[in-house]
Design an enzyme around this catalytic site. Structure first.
Site, mmCIF file in Angstrom:
data_model
loop_
_atom_site.group_PDB
_atom_site.id
_atom_site.type_symbol
_atom_site.label_atom_id
_atom_site.label_comp_id
_atom_site.label_asym_id
_atom_site.label_seq_id
_atom_site.Cartn_x
_atom_site.Cartn_y
_atom_site.Cartn_z
ATOM 1 C CG HIS A 1 -35.107 62.938 -35.746
ATOM 2 N ND1 HIS A 1 -33.844 62.644 -35.296
ATOM 3 C CD2 HIS A 1 -35.765 61.759 -35.803
ATOM 4 C CE1 HIS A 1 -33.752 61.341 -35.089
ATOM 5 N NE2 HIS A 1 -34.888 60.780 -35.400
ATOM 6 N N GLY A 2 -35.483 67.122 -37.780
ATOM 7 C CA GLY A 2 -36.313 68.248 -38.184
ATOM 8 C C GLY A 2 -35.685 69.583 -37.894
#
Lengths: 469, 307
Positions: A329-330
């Site tokens: 996701h990041g």
């Protein structure tokens, strides 16, 4: 690159006006490719070449893998290349060192690459590229992939599969073996307009009316984390509100993607199946972001051995897969902690799935399980909401104990509005769970009302939470 | 071939249902308009709603423009034919630019010059231009203050009306500082005691000047006012810089300044006036303008005698 905008409406409208004309039937895929590139180019024109090269290379690699050299080394190089692209662009922002300063001290292409922003949708299109090359290598999908003997057409279809605009920037992640067989001439008479319009209206409603209006309240979470404002009740309520917001945001977006794809005759996979009624964490992951969890299961969990290598290895696999899923996701440690938190939850619940607590069908026990899982999931969203780990700790501080004289951020009217906004999420879960059927007139009124609320009660923000991934 | 398939009947049904609701809702908000502007959880919504009310208030003779300091003044304290375009969390230049969007601007515009560190929100001003809000101008259902959630919340709770009623009862009270306000005031002092970029303030003041000058050119009487603040705030660097910059950019030889003394006033947090103080300040501004311009006294709906 925005789904709820006049530009997007014009793009879809323009494409649809020509798409089903018999004279353009042979050019349908080209039209959608051009439309997709225009769509992406309006957002990040300078990163369009990266998308084009990534998609073309995936097509060529897939052709090579399925036709001539069904070779594990080539597969490994392909997968590693896409993971490297993803890692480079996504994780160069990990604040281990100051990327910008470092880049400024360099010259040439590396400097240019380091200074590029995060390409929109990179997490999704690299995963789809991986799906394509892995499927090309698998014998079980040979029938599907060998159905197109022409190299140029095959590569064009693969390119189209990766850049198809409704799902390009935030999924759902479509597997190559599900999408490629759908590429054939499309006829307007085959389009289920009723279903497509229901899906699009629901998407607009969940995204713009519920998620964007709830966002006004969940912005207070930043005040709690950064300034320590608010009290324990605010922090707890806002966590549950954020659960409803992130669901409505992502669910709404997915419905829009599915609905628009359906208008062009393509079926995208469902991404959500009323996740907040889940009675275990493993069930939650079968209902939440289904396309990602199914991708991780098929392309990561099973290759790691799945549950075939003993209990301990199964737990380890679950934790590793979820941690990597979180990191996908990041570039922030808190995303990894979010994944780890779920991974540990999955591992901890696994030995007890056959116990009385999980198997009992007493309504009270079902309710208890559902509330437990919902609270667990909502709590975990703290890591998701705050990429900075310091903010997570501050928020937890307020959640555990706030200053006794600290004034609440939410008053009774705010709570009333929040309740009204969360109500449709509850109703939707309830109706789907009990498979309640509504007659056509009632359905028309409901969709008319949702559309009306979309036109007069849109929230002030319009950013999609998942676009940042 | 059937002209109407079940698909198209369903879609038409949705369209009719939408249209019916839209017409009904427009009628509802037109027949039963909200008397008071409801509170909005989002600052920009509050700005929009405030501007939409202003652009619909055709008989506005006096306009107050500013930030949350202006917005803190209850509407019931304003003289007749006046409006307060106060943008909480915003700046005065945005409010003055919004004032200028109307084809017939008010006769008198009072400009609050207390905050100069915030930049004008050009994007917001542009979005409020009539050509960008055709639907809002024509259909009341599209106006921010008529959004169903705030509308029904207001109808059922009468929150804004109750607050307005309270304000009327507070107006003529005697302002006195409450001990609990000291904490908020010290937070404000703490927040304003840091080194401020003077060039930013100068730039923002110049932008404000452009918009003020544009109004003056259109024949509007513009009065600049620095809302009174607690004496503790006078000592902080921010306030000193604001005074210094604003007096340089808007010399009193060229611009009408209204000096409002801060006797017998109280503030929630050192800068936002509590209701009875706000009423006194508005009365004092009115008296000063009447004295300077020789126009008839302002007509207030509340009368507390002389402040």
């Amino acid at each position: 690159v925005h789904f709820i905008s006049l530009n997007y409406l014009v793009l879809v409208g323009l494409l649809l006006s020509f798409y089903y004309l018999p004279v353009f039937r042979r050019a349908q895929v080209y039209m959608l490719i051009v439309g997709s590139l225009v769509f992406y180019g309006t957002g990040q024109l300078h990163l369009l070449p990266l998308l084009t090269v990534a998609a073309l290379s995936a097509g060529m690699l897939a052709w090579a893998l399925k036709s001539h050299i069904r070779h594990s080394i080539l597969l490994a190089i392909g997968v590693a290349s896409y993971l490297s692209i993803l890692a480079f662009f996504k994780y160069k922002f990990i604040p281990i060192f100051d990327v910008e300063n470092y880049a400024n001290s360099l010259d040439g292409p590396l400097r240019f690459m380091l200074l590029l922003p995060l390409p929109i949708g990179i997490s999704f299109y690299t995963f789809q590229s991986i799906s394509l090359i892995v499927d090309s290598h698998k014998k079980k999908y040979a029938n599907i992939l060998n159905s197109e003997p022409n190299r140029f057409v095959f590569i064009k279809n693969c390119f189209f599969y990766i850049v198809f605009f409704p799902q390009l920037v935030a999924g759902p992640i479509v597997k190559a073996h599900d999408f490629l067989p759908q590429i054939k001439p499309k006829y307007f008479s085959d389009v289920n307009l009723r279903l497509a319009s229901q899906t699009i209206i629901s998407g607009l409603f969940f995204k713009s009316v519920i998620a964007d209006n709830l966002n006004v309240y969940t912005l207070n979470m930043e005040q709690i984390a950064s300034k320590g404002n608010g009290n324990t009740l605010d922090a707890a309520v806002l966590l549950f509100v954020y659960s409803a917001q992130i669901y409505s945001d992502f669910f709404g977006y997915t419905l829009l993607a599915i609905g628009v794809a359906a208008l062009f005759g393509y079926r995208l996979p469902e991404n959500f199946n009323i996740p907040y009624i889940a009675q275990s964490i493993s069930e939650f992951w079968r209902r939440w972001h289904i396309s990602l969890s199914s991708f991780l299961r098929e392309y990561l969990y099973y290759p790691l051995g799945g549950n075939r290598l003993g209990e301990i290895r199964t737990y380890l696999n679950l934790i590793v897969v979820m941690a990597l899923g979180g990191l996908w996701h990041g570039a922030a440690m808190s995303y990894m902690f979010w994944g780890l938190f779920h991974g540990i939850g999955l591992a901890l619940e696994r030995p007890f799935l056959k116990s009385f607590f999980f198997r009992s069908q007493y309504p009270l026990m079902i309710l208890l399980r559902t509330l437990t899982v919902f609270s667990f999931v909502s709590f975990a969203w703290i890591f998701f909401r705050f990429p900075e780990f310091d903010d997570v700790l501050s928020y937890l501080g307020v959640l555990i104990s706030s200053a006794p004289d600290e004034r609440g951020l939410l008053n009774s009217v705010d709570l009333f509005i929040i309740g009204a906004l969360c109500f449709p999420v509850f109703v939707q879960h309830f109706f789907v769970k009990f498979e309640m059927e509504l007659n056509t007139t009632f359905q028309i009124m409901i969709y008319g009302t949702m559309l009306f609320l979309f036109t007069v009660q849109r929230g002030p923000t319009d950013a999609f939470i998942y676009f940042q991934f | 071939m059937h002209l109407f398939t079940s698909n198209s009947r369903f879609l038409l049904g949705i369209a009719f249902s939408w249209f019916g609701l839209f017409v009904l809702y427009n009628v509802l908000v037109t027949v039963f308009p909200l008397e008071q502007l409801p509170r909005f959880p989002n600052a920009k919504d509050s700005w929009k709603a405030n501007f939409e009310r202003y652009s619909g208030a055709e008989h506005t003779r006096i306009l107050f423009t500013g930030s949350s300091l202006t917005n803190a003044v209850p509407k019931s304290y304003l003289p007749s034919e006046s409006f307060a375009l106060g943008l909480s969390g915003g700046d005065t230049a945005t409010a003055v630019a919004l004032a200028g969007l109307r084809s017939s601007p008010p006769n008198i515009v009072i400009v609050e010059v207390n905050i100069l560190d915030r930049e004008i929100d050009k994007k917001f001003v542009e979005s409020m231009n009539d050509r960008n809000r055709h639907l809002t101008v024509r259909f009341p259902a599209f106006r921010t203050y008529n959004q169903p959630i705030v509308y029904f919340k207001e109808i059922f709770t009468e929150e804004a009306r109750n607050i307005a009623r309270d304000h009327i009862s507070f107006a003529c009270g005697t302002p006195h500082d409450r001990p609990e306000w000291a904490k908020a005031r010290s937070k404000t002092v703490e927040g304003l005691t840091r080194v401020w970029e003077k060039s930013t303030m100068v730039h923002n003041a110049k932008v404000l000047k452009q918009h003020v000058d544009a109004l003056i050119e259109r024949g509007v009487d513009v009065y600049l006012v620095r809302f009174p603040v607690h004496p503790d705030i006078h000592k902080v660097s921010y306030y000193k810089q604001v005074v210094d910059v604003s007096e340089n950019i808007f010399p009193s030889s060229k611009y009408n300044w209204i000096i409002v003394n801060n006797n017998e006033l109280a503030w929630y947090d050192g800068i936002h006036l509590e209701p009875s103080s706000a009423y006194r300040v508005i009365s004092r501004i009115g008296n000063e303008i009447v004295k300077n311009s020789g126009t008839p006294p302002w007509d207030f709906s509340i009368s507390c005698g002389s402040h």
